[in-house]
Scaffold this motif. Structure first.
Motif, PDB file in Angstrom:
ATOM      1  N   ALA A   1       0.841  -1.203   0.000  1.00  0.00           N
ATOM      2  CA  ALA A   1       0.000   0.000   0.000  1.00  0.00           C
ATOM      3  C   ALA A   1       0.874   1.249   0.000  1.00  0.00           C
ATOM      4  O   ALA A   1       1.885   1.331   0.709  1.00  0.00           O
ATOM      5  N   THR A   2       0.475   2.242  -0.785  1.00  0.00           N
ATOM      6  CA  THR A   2       1.199   3.516  -0.812  1.00  0.00           C
ATOM      7  C   THR A   2       1.022   4.270   0.492  1.00  0.00           C
ATOM      8  O   THR A   2       1.917   4.989   0.931  1.00  0.00           O
ATOM      9  N   SER A   3      -0.123   4.099   1.116  1.00  0.00           N
ATOM     10  CA  SER A   3      -0.465   4.850   2.322  1.00  0.00           C
ATOM     11  C   SER A   3      -1.193   3.930   3.293  1.00  0.00           C
ATOM     12  O   SER A   3      -1.996   3.095   2.887  1.00  0.00           O
ATOM     13  N   PHE A   4      -0.897   4.078   4.590  1.00  0.00           N
ATOM     14  CA  PHE A   4      -1.642   3.306   5.584  1.00  0.00           C
ATOM     15  C   PHE A   4      -1.596   3.990   6.941  1.00  0.00           C
ATOM     16  O   PHE A   4      -0.727   4.831   7.227  1.00  0.00           O
ATOM     17  N   VAL A   5      -2.531   3.594   7.804  1.00  0.00           N
ATOM     18  CA  VAL A   5      -2.595   4.046   9.197  1.00  0.00           C
ATOM     19  C   VAL A   5      -2.983   2.859  10.058  1.00  0.00           C
ATOM     20  O   VAL A   5      -3.882   2.089   9.701  1.00  0.00           O
ATOM     21  N   ILE A   6      -2.290   2.698  11.184  1.00  0.00           N
ATOM     22  CA  ILE A   6      -2.665   1.723  12.197  1.00  0.00           C
ATOM     23  C   ILE A   6      -3.005   2.513  13.454  1.00  0.00           C
ATOM     24  O   ILE A   6      -2.177   3.300  13.937  1.00  0.00           O
ATOM     25  N   ALA A   7      -4.208   2.340  13.988  1.00  0.00           N
ATOM     26  CA  ALA A   7      -4.644   3.170  15.106  1.00  0.00           C
ATOM     27  C   ALA A   7      -5.381   2.352  16.151  1.00  0.00           C
ATOM     28  O   ALA A   7      -5.996   1.322  15.848  1.00  0.00           O
ATOM     29  N   ASP A   8      -5.313   2.829  17.384  1.00  0.00           N
ATOM     30  CA  ASP A   8      -6.081   2.283  18.503  1.00  0.00           C
ATOM     31  C   ASP A   8      -7.412   3.027  18.531  1.00  0.00           C
ATOM     32  O   ASP A   8      -7.457   4.224  18.809  1.00  0.00           O
ATOM     33  N   VAL A   9      -8.494   2.335  18.238  1.00  0.00           N
ATOM     34  CA  VAL A   9      -9.800   2.982  18.153  1.00  0.00           C
ATOM     35  C   VAL A   9     -10.251   3.512  19.509  1.00  0.00           C
ATOM     36  O   VAL A   9     -10.882   4.565  19.605  1.00  0.00           O
ATOM     37  N   ASP A  10      -9.911   2.811  20.581  1.00  0.00           N
ATOM     38  CA  ASP A  10     -10.371   3.196  21.911  1.00  0.00           C
ATOM     39  C   ASP A  10      -9.781   4.533  22.352  1.00  0.00           C
ATOM     40  O   ASP A  10     -10.483   5.377  22.921  1.00  0.00           O
ATOM     41  N   THR A  11      -8.493   4.720  22.119  1.00  0.00           N
ATOM     42  CA  THR A  11      -7.822   5.946  22.560  1.00  0.00           C
ATOM     43  C   THR A  11      -7.662   6.970  21.448  1.00  0.00           C
ATOM     44  O   THR A  11      -7.383   8.134  21.721  1.00  0.00           O
ATOM     45  N   GLY A  12      -7.781   6.534  20.198  1.00  0.00           N
ATOM     46  CA  GLY A  12      -7.536   7.414  19.077  1.00  0.00           C
ATOM     47  C   GLY A  12      -6.071   7.558  18.728  1.00  0.00           C
ATOM     48  O   GLY A  12      -5.715   8.312  17.814  1.00  0.00           O
ATOM     49  N   GLN A  13      -5.199   6.824  19.411  1.00  0.00           N
ATOM     50  CA  GLN A  13      -3.769   6.950  19.161  1.00  0.00           C
ATOM     51  C   GLN A  13      -3.380   6.282  17.838  1.00  0.00           C
ATOM     52  O   GLN A  13      -3.779   5.149  17.570  1.00  0.00           O
ATOM     53  N   VAL A  14      -2.610   6.993  17.041  1.00  0.00           N
ATOM     54  CA  VAL A  14      -2.046   6.428  15.817  1.00  0.00           C
ATOM     55  C   VAL A  14      -0.746   5.735  16.184  1.00  0.00           C
ATOM     56  O   VAL A  14       0.185   6.360  16.704  1.00  0.00           O
ATOM     57  N   LEU A  15      -0.675   4.435  15.929  1.00  0.00           N
ATOM     58  CA  LEU A  15       0.478   3.634  16.341  1.00  0.00           C
ATOM     59  C   LEU A  15       1.581   3.618  15.298  1.00  0.00           C
ATOM     60  O   LEU A  15       2.761   3.476  15.638  1.00  0.00           O
ATOM     61  N   ALA A  16       1.214   3.731  14.036  1.00  0.00           N
ATOM     62  CA  ALA A  16       2.179   3.795  12.935  1.00  0.00           C
ATOM     63  C   ALA A  16       1.436   4.292  11.701  1.00  0.00           C
ATOM     64  O   ALA A  16       0.208   4.184  11.613  1.00  0.00           O
ATOM     65  N   ALA A  17       2.187   4.837  10.762  1.00  0.00           N
ATOM     66  CA  ALA A  17       1.545   5.364   9.559  1.00  0.00           C
ATOM     67  C   ALA A  17       2.572   5.524   8.452  1.00  0.00           C
ATOM     68  O   ALA A  17       3.785   5.570   8.700  1.00  0.00           O
ATOM     69  N   LYS A  18       2.053   5.596   7.253  1.00  0.00           N
ATOM     70  CA  LYS A  18       2.867   5.923   6.089  1.00  0.00           C
ATOM     71  C   LYS A  18       2.037   6.817   5.177  1.00  0.00           C
ATOM     72  O   LYS A  18       0.946   6.433   4.758  1.00  0.00           O
ATOM     73  N   ASP A  19       2.555   8.012   4.921  1.00  0.00           N
ATOM     74  CA  ASP A  19       1.847   8.983   4.069  1.00  0.00           C
ATOM     75  C   ASP A  19       0.385   9.120   4.508  1.00  0.00           C
ATOM     76  O   ASP A  19      -0.545   9.037   3.689  1.00  0.00           O
ATOM     77  N   ALA A  20       0.194   9.351   5.803  1.00  0.00           N
ATOM     78  CA  ALA A  20      -1.156   9.333   6.384  1.00  0.00           C
ATOM     79  C   ALA A  20      -2.095  10.340   5.747  1.00  0.00           C
ATOM     80  O   ALA A  20      -3.295  10.090   5.626  1.00  0.00           O
ATOM     81  N   HIS A  21      -1.567  11.491   5.355  1.00  0.00           N
ATOM     82  CA  HIS A  21      -2.402  12.545   4.787  1.00  0.00           C
ATOM     83  C   HIS A  21      -2.291  12.637   3.263  1.00  0.00           C
ATOM     84  O   HIS A  21      -2.776  13.610   2.671  1.00  0.00           O
ATOM     85  N   GLY A  22      -1.658  11.641   2.641  1.00  0.00           N
ATOM     86  CA  GLY A  22      -1.619  11.626   1.183  1.00  0.00           C
ATOM     87  C   GLY A  22      -3.025  11.513   0.609  1.00  0.00           C
ATOM     88  O   GLY A  22      -3.798  10.654   1.026  1.00  0.00           O
ATOM     89  N   ARG A  23      -3.354  12.370  -0.342  1.00  0.00           N
ATOM     90  CA  ARG A  23      -4.708  12.397  -0.908  1.00  0.00           C
ATOM     91  C   ARG A  23      -4.785  11.487  -2.133  1.00  0.00           C
ATOM     92  O   ARG A  23      -4.056  11.684  -3.113  1.00  0.00           O
ATOM     93  N   TYR A  24      -5.670  10.510  -2.046  1.00  0.00           N
ATOM     94  CA  TYR A  24      -5.830   9.530  -3.115  1.00  0.00           C
ATOM     95  C   TYR A  24      -7.311   9.290  -3.385  1.00  0.00           C
ATOM     96  O   TYR A  24      -8.170   9.647  -2.570  1.00  0.00           O
TER      97      TYR A  24
END
Length: 364
Positions: free
Chosen positions: A51-74
């Motif tokens: 994947a060109t872009s991804f986000v891994i997040a904790d839904v309960d806390t809202g914390q982003v645990l890792a990301a790549k090009d999180a705000h890249g517009r596609y």
């Protein structure tokens, strides 16, 4: 673990590529402006993905645990249907009956097979939208909401409310259209808000359902393959077009905790990769500092309370609006004065008449 202030997020974050050149701070934290991999220090990187872009997040806390090009517009493809559902579920009565138009029934791409001869409940259309990624159901729902232009205004307003500022909706289905966009970060915001809605959660987690047909019904199944094979999978939405490539938003719960993964522009079979990214999220959650934060929606603007006159407490001067009583007092005084004068004149006339009669009697 409590959310970490955005200003402290970069202290323990590894960036593997330069950040976006921008004059404004990225929503969710500065580290999320990077086009490369962003991960906490001291832990192994998330499993590789095409994947060109991804986000891994904790839904309960809202914390982003890792990301790549999180705000890249596609191009979001059918993952945009998460915004369609989130926007329209509160607006449309699920028991409302709909007879779809020819336009809705003839939408290109993935469809559930709507017929203008069949009446459907809105509830049926939402199931088709989120389970079978039905473009005909998306159009039928948009038309029921007052038409495509109104629905686009509603969807884009909802995106702004969520602070999903990378998202521009041009179609209710996610079919490619110039100017349409989203990001892995925004899709996480939208899906997180959706998971808090019981109806949204019910649609995305249903594996198989009956769907009305001209003479009976047939079964539709959920396109999210991980619902069938990943432990604790709640579901959400996948999408694909030849221009957008593969995209996916998925959430799973284990031991009372929910992890979400969003990917965009994946050229291939992504299901196994997503499963490994989810595993990584469950492994590190609660043990590492976040690299960013899924922000909360913008609070609604509350109307200014109406002013109400209140009797002052003893010894407190009244702040109630002043009323001009001078004219009322003057009018009352005039009325009393006129009554007194009139009464006096009437008494005088009566007394005069009585005196005249007495004099006439005495002279007779």
């Amino acid at each position: 673990m409590k959310p970490v202030p955005v200003t402290a997020l970069l202290a323990a974050v590894t960036l593997t590529a330069p950040a976006h050149a921008s004059t404004t701070a990225p929503i969710g934290g500065d580290a999320l402006g990077s086009r490369g991999l962003v991960k906490p220090d001291g832990v192994e990187a998330p499993p590789k993905t095409q994947a060109t872009s991804f986000v891994i997040a904790d839904v309960d806390t809202g914390q982003v645990l890792a990301a790549k090009d999180a705000h890249g517009r596609y191009l979001p493809a059918s993952t945009l249907k998460t915004l369609t559902a989130l926007t329209l579920i509160p607006k449309l009565d699920k028991d409302l009956k709909v007879r779809p138009s020819e336009n809705a029934c003839n939408q290109e791409g993935t469809a559930v097979g709507l017929s203008p001869k069949v009446t459907y409940k809105v509830d049926d259309l939402f199931r088709a939208l989120m389970m079978s990624s039905a473009n005909d159901a998306a159009m039928a729902l948009a038309e029921t909401n007052g038409g495509v232009p109104k629905t686009m205004r509603d969807m884009n307003a909802e995106a702004k409310r969520l602070q999903a500022n990378d998202t521009v909706a041009k179609t209710p289905s996610g079919l490619d259209k110039p100017g349409q966009s989203s990001s892995a970060y925004d899709l996480a915001l939208i899906a997180r808000a959706g998971l808090a809605n019981p109806a949204f959660r019910r649609y995305i987690s249903t594996k198989v359902a009956k769907f009305p047909a001209p003479k009976s019904y047939y079964e539709i199944s959920n396109h999210n393959k991980l619902l069938w094979r990943y432990k604790g999978m709640i579901g959400v939405k996948n999408g694909w077009t030849s221009k957008a490539l593969g995209s996916f938003v998925g959430a799973a719960t284990r031991d009372g905790h929910t992890i979400m993964v969003t990917i965009m522009r994946h050229d291939g079979y992504f299901w196994d990769e997503v499963a490994k990214l989810l595993d990584w999220g469950f492994q590190v959650r609660g043990h590492v500092p976040p690299v960013g934060q899924l922000v909360d929606p913008i609070p609604p603007v509350r109307p200014t309370p109406r002013q109400v006159a209140v009797s002052p407490a003893p010894g407190v001067a009244s702040k109630a609006p002043m009323v001009n009583t001078a004219s009322k007092q003057t009018d009352t005084t005039r009325k009393i004065g006129a009554g007194v004068i009139g009464g006096a004149l009437l008494f005088g006339v009566v007394w005069l008449g009585f005196g005249i009669r007495r004099r006439r009697r005495s002279s007779a």
